[in-house]
Design an enzyme around this catalytic site. Structure first.
Site, PDB file in Angstrom:
ATOM      1  N   ASP A   1     -12.993 -36.924   2.460  1.00  0.00           N
ATOM      2  CA  ASP A   1     -11.180 -36.677   3.052  1.00  0.00           C
ATOM      3  C   ASP A   1     -10.539 -37.541   4.107  1.00  0.00           C
ATOM      4  OD1 ASP A   1      -8.654 -35.220   2.896  1.00  0.00           O
ATOM      5  OD2 ASP A   1      -9.564 -33.314   3.963  1.00  0.00           O
TER       6      ASP A   1
ATOM      7  N   GLU B   1      -7.170 -42.005   3.485  1.00  0.00           N
ATOM      8  CA  GLU B   1      -6.342 -42.701   2.632  1.00  0.00           C
ATOM      9  C   GLU B   1      -6.474 -44.496   3.993  1.00  0.00           C
ATOM     10  OE1 GLU B   1      -5.939 -39.249   1.248  1.00  0.00           O
ATOM     11  OE2 GLU B   1      -6.003 -39.928   4.146  1.00  0.00           O
TER      12      GLU B   1
ATOM     13  N   ASP C   1      -2.575 -31.344  -0.201  1.00  0.00           N
ATOM     14  CA  ASP C   1      -2.220 -30.607   0.167  1.00  0.00           C
ATOM     15  C   ASP C   1      -1.181 -30.329  -0.198  1.00  0.00           C
ATOM     16  OD1 ASP C   1      -4.699 -31.037   2.247  1.00  0.00           O
ATOM     17  OD2 ASP C   1      -2.857 -31.440   3.989  1.00  0.00           O
TER      18      ASP C   1
END
Length: 930
Positions: A450, A453, A573
């Protein structure tokens, strides 16, 4: 897990939408203004590798967005019958490109070394033709076009003559190029973003590609992944033609789609275009994934249901969740931990109080024996802590991204962190060793990567504050507590052209790594930013595969071109809202086009808590996502599927069907791995000539023939579904059917615990009997559902089944531990035949799998089956195990004037036909009135 940008963006969503709209209006006008007069082609000739090399010279220099690169090198090559590459770069020096070791592909000739003539000379080449695609050009000003040979259609044309855009621009930090498009072209792709208007791109909406930790609730803005590829579907004279265009470039970009044109504005790199010819949508993804990498094979258990939550505060809670699913008789294969298991949010650690190792190992031993699996989260940020072994080894191996010679400092959940540089071979080795160490500590079955980015709770150049604890433990964990100052001194931090980052033209270093930071070999974060998650995924895949030699399972939030070769993806999300439910379908379908078919959204929404009705409807959709997982936020109330009685009913119903069709889903996984075919598909993949479905985003197909038509709106107890031409049979009641010769919209009943799932004609669907865990479901007998066009006297159907030892690293035939079966069926004047052709049946035979039942739908006649034969032997009354029954079909939409030609379903039970051995079966249908 919710992250740094989510809360602030969520509360200002209306403002963001307004800003995005205004940005779109302003740039739609400004983007038509020409920057300079383009380039002229001064030479072109064939190169030794079968391609063509040309040289371009700028016509008139200007300083808008920086200085023009004077001389460019053009390289054109038909790499195979269906793929054309057009590569344009600086003729004199190497520029940044997506690394060839990360995304293997042919390399163009090196620049700087002139092949042929770089000075002006007569141009004798007019076009470069391949089997299906043709490249042609205009020399002055330079433009090029790509055409389809079979019908002469222009697929891509950069000529500004008569167009609303300017000439090609190529500067160090600004590249611009445009193409004309026909008005009736349907365009899909260009992600990752949440598309409120559905899968089909809408003109004059912003499409920005730059990986950001921005919540998926934010519409039409750059999100976690970057996929600069689009599919173009056109109907030409009643025949469909699809192709795709990839601009392989990892730099940030805005793409302006205006309906009749498309313009790229890129802040670095090169123009590296790949055109794949199709002509069907399935051909397109086959050709595209043959370039970027075939989707990863997934273990069988990964197609089961997954449960996760950020906030399982101790092991006892996790144990209770597993037991509660079992008590509620809701299927569950995989239990997940967000970072609750960690010691102080630090990677590769266990909290000794809340997740003591001995108790965790005992729990894992129990669920592993049941066939369940366990997956945990892992973030890339490594906590800066001198007593933390992972950090110590990282510093010793010098694996972090640097800023001015020191590891770049950021903040994520552990507090101050450094980020590993996965472009560095030493980092890949160190990362693999840390995963190995953690696997020895806890025998995990996969990894969830996770925040890659990369997400950073701070911006700029930061230091650890003196005299205070950071984070303090009070208030939200995503508030920056480091001492930071903005970095604006370089052109890499403040490029001349501002892409529409986060929908508001945010600085490209905002809440991520400073874009002037350096990776291995001097690579700038400015260039490599959007491949961070991709590079981490590759390193993680290598590590997991090396530990036990098993097939890895990786779930990554950030993705790039080629990520599907290594990982699954969830859409980040989202919210517990009806809009997020609707958008999840479009995002899922886009990722199938991107070559990442194992995809799904957080079922019931990540935050806030969904209503009971919404969660009912969401599991009815999510049960058919390729990747099916319920996940929720720390701050939301509990939303496991057993928390509401009605949701539990819907889950047992929808997931019950999923677990019956697991053999079908696993075969689609194999098909994806071999051909790139998406598991979940838009309707136009199977019905490309049926233009009504080009914009359909409220329904989807699994494979080519299983259609899901869910309720996506509050308070609805019926659903309007689009049925392409043909016969469709309801999977929850095979006697119910919809039939239409031309296709139509049909209103279907859809009470709260009911989802409409229909199977198309000409299909043979392999199923099993289901179960609460995929391991047990996989041991049950098979059945086959065979569908013919309703009432047709002549018909043909086919299907397939792939079986293997699902944790082997490779998914293929020829290893002695796999079986592939082709199923066929025909009906002709009342004679029904079914047969199979088995490849490498040894594996299936070793498992003892049998086909216990066949259901044949759409037959004409009385429904009385006679003269039944199996493998050449007649079935007699003495064979009491075998039962034959028939039921008449009823139609939500009838046979359009042919109601008198009724159709029936025939079921034969009690069979014991071996899956691993060829079989033949036949019977005669009774004739009406006979």
């Amino acid at each position: 897990m919710a992250t740094s940008k989510t809360p602030s963006l969520a509360t200002s969503l209306p403002l963001l939408l307004l800003l995005a709209f205004l940005f779109c209006l302003s740039t739609a006008h400004s983007s038509t203004n020409s920057i300079g007069k383009g380039y002229r082609l001064i030479s072109i000739e064939e190169s030794p590798d079968g391609g063509f090399i040309g040289y371009l010279q700028v016509k008139q220099k200007n300083k808008i967005y920086g200085s023009d690169i004077t001389t460019l090198r053009l390289f054109v090559k038909h790499e195979n019958d269906n793929r054309l590459r057009v590569h344009i770069t600086d003729a004199k020096k190497q520029r940044w490109e997506v690394p060839y070791n990360l995304l293997p592909r042919e390399q163009p000739p090196p620049v700087g070394k002139v092949i042929g003539k770089s000075r002006k000379s007569p141009i004798t080449v007019q076009e470069i033709s391949g089997t299906e695609l043709t490249f042609s050009f205009t020399a002055d000003p330079f433009s090029f076009a790509v055409k389809r040979r079979s019908n002469g259609q222009t697929l891509f044309n950069t000529s500004s003559n008569g167009a609303s855009f300017g000439e090609m621009v190529f500067k160090d930090q600004y590249l611009e190029i445009s193409t004309s498009l026909p008005k009736d072209a349907s365009i899909y792709g260009l992600g990752e973003n949440s598309q409120a208007n559905g899968i089909k791109l809408v003109p004059n909406e912003p499409y920005t590609l730059y990986t950001e930790d921005v919540s998926a609730i934010n519409l039409n803005t750059d999100l976690y992944g970057s996929h600069p590829v689009y599919m173009d579907l056109r109907n030409v004279g009643g025949k469909a033609y699809a192709h795709a265009v990839l601009l392989l470039n990892s730099n940030g970009m805005d793409v302006f789609y205006r309906g009749t044109s498309l313009t790229y504005k890129v802040i670095g790199g090169v123009f590296d275009f790949y055109f794949v010819a199709g002509p069907s949508p399935l051909n397109v993804v086959d050709q595209y994934t043959s370039l970027i990498g075939r989707p990863a094979p997934m273990p069988y258990w990964s197609l089961g249901f997954h449960q996760c939550r950020w906030g399982y505060k101790n092991l006892s809670v996790v144990e209770d969740v597993v037991d509660s699913y079992k008590k509620a008789k809701i299927p569950l294969d995989v239990i997940w931990n967000d970072d609750d298991h960690m010691d102080g949010h630090k990677d590769f650690t266990l909290n000794p109080i809340t997740y003591p190792r001995e108790k965790l190992l005992a729990f894992l031993d129990r669920i592993h024996k049941m066939g369940m699996k366990y997956i945990v989260i892992n973030d890339p940020g490594i906590g800066v802590n001198a007593s933390y072994g992972v950090y110590q080894r990282a510093m010793a191996n010098d694996v972090f991204i640097k800023y001015e010679g020191k590891p770049f400092l950021a903040q994520v959940w552990p507090g101050a962190v450094h980020f590993p540089d996965f472009l560095n071979p030493k980092t890949v080795a160190w990362w693999g060793d840390e995963i190995r160490r953690f696997h020895q500590l806890v025998p995990i079955d996969g990894l969830w990567i996770d925040m890659n980015e990369v997400s950073n709770f701070c911006s700029g150049l930061c230091t650890i504050p003196k005299g205070k604890i950071c984070p303090s433990g009070e208030g939200p964990g995503w508030i920056c507590c480091l001492d930071c100052k903005n970095i604006t001194k370089t052109k890499w931090d403040e490029p001349p052209y501002k892409i529409n980052a986060t929908g508001v033209k945010a600085p490209i270093g905002f809440k991520t790594i400073a874009t002037s930071a350096l990776h291995y070999n001097g690579v700038r974060e400015y260039d490599a930013h959007s491949i961070y998650g991709f590079s981490e995924t590759i390193a993680t895949h290598k590590a997991l595969q090396s530990i036990e030699g098993k097939r890895p399972f990786i779930l990554s939030r950030s993705t790039f071109v080629g990520s599907g070769k290594y990982a699954a993806h969830w859409t980040g999300d989202n919210q517990g809202t009806w809009q997020s439910l609707q958008v999840s379908i479009s995002t899922m379908l886009n990722f199938g086009i991107f070559g990442v078919p194992m995809v799904g959204s957080d079922i019931c929404g990540f935050y806030p808590q969904p209503t009971e009705e919404l969660c009912n409807r969401w599991i009815e959709v999510g049960a058919f996502y390729p990747f099916s997982r319920d996940h929720a936020n720390y701050y939301s109330p509990r939303q496991e599927l057993y928390q509401w009685d009605t949701v539990a009913d819907s889950a047992r119903n929808a997931l019950g069907m999923r677990y019956k069709i697991l053999p079908f889903l696993y075969t689609l996984n194999y098909e994806a791995h071999v051909t790139g075919a998406p598991i979940a598909r838009p309707l136009f993949f199977s019905f490309p000539e049926y233009t009504e479905c080009y914009g359909s985003s409220r329904q989807f197909l699994l494979g080519s023939s299983l259609m899901i038509s869910p309720v996506l709106e509050k308070g609805k107890t019926e659903v309007e579904a689009l049925f392409p031409p043909g016969s469709w049979y309801h999977m929850f009641d095979l006697t119910q059917a919809v039939m239409s010769k031309k296709g139509k919209r049909v209103t279907l009943p859809a009470p709260l615990n009911f989802v409409n799932v229909h199977l198309y004609q000409n299909t043979i669907l392999p199923m099993q009997q289901g179960g609460l865990i995929s391991k047990e479901a996989r041991t049950t007998p098979f059945s086959l559902v065979v569908t013919f066009p309703a009432g047709a006297s002549e018909g043909y159907a086919s299907g397939k089944l792939f079986l293997d030892e699902d944790e082997l690293p490779e998914m293929k035939l020829g290893n002695g531990q796999s079986t592939y079966v082709d199923f066929y069926a025909s009906v002709s004047n009342g004679s029904v035949k079914m047969w199979s052709q088995v490849k490498e049946g040894k594996f299936a035979l070793s498992k003892g799998w049998i086909i216990e039942k066949v259901s044949v739908l759409g037959l004409t006649g009385t429904g009385q089956a006679s003269e039944i034969e199996i493998n050449g032997s007649p079935v007699t009354k003495e064979m009491k195990k075998i039962e034959v029954s028939s039921k008449e079909h009823s139609y939500a939409v009838g046979l359009e004037g042919e109601e008198e030609n009724k159709s029936v379903m025939v079921e034969v039970r009690g069979l014991e036909m071996l899956v691993g051995k060829d079989f033949k079966m036949s019977w005669k249908m009774g004739v009406n009135g006979a």
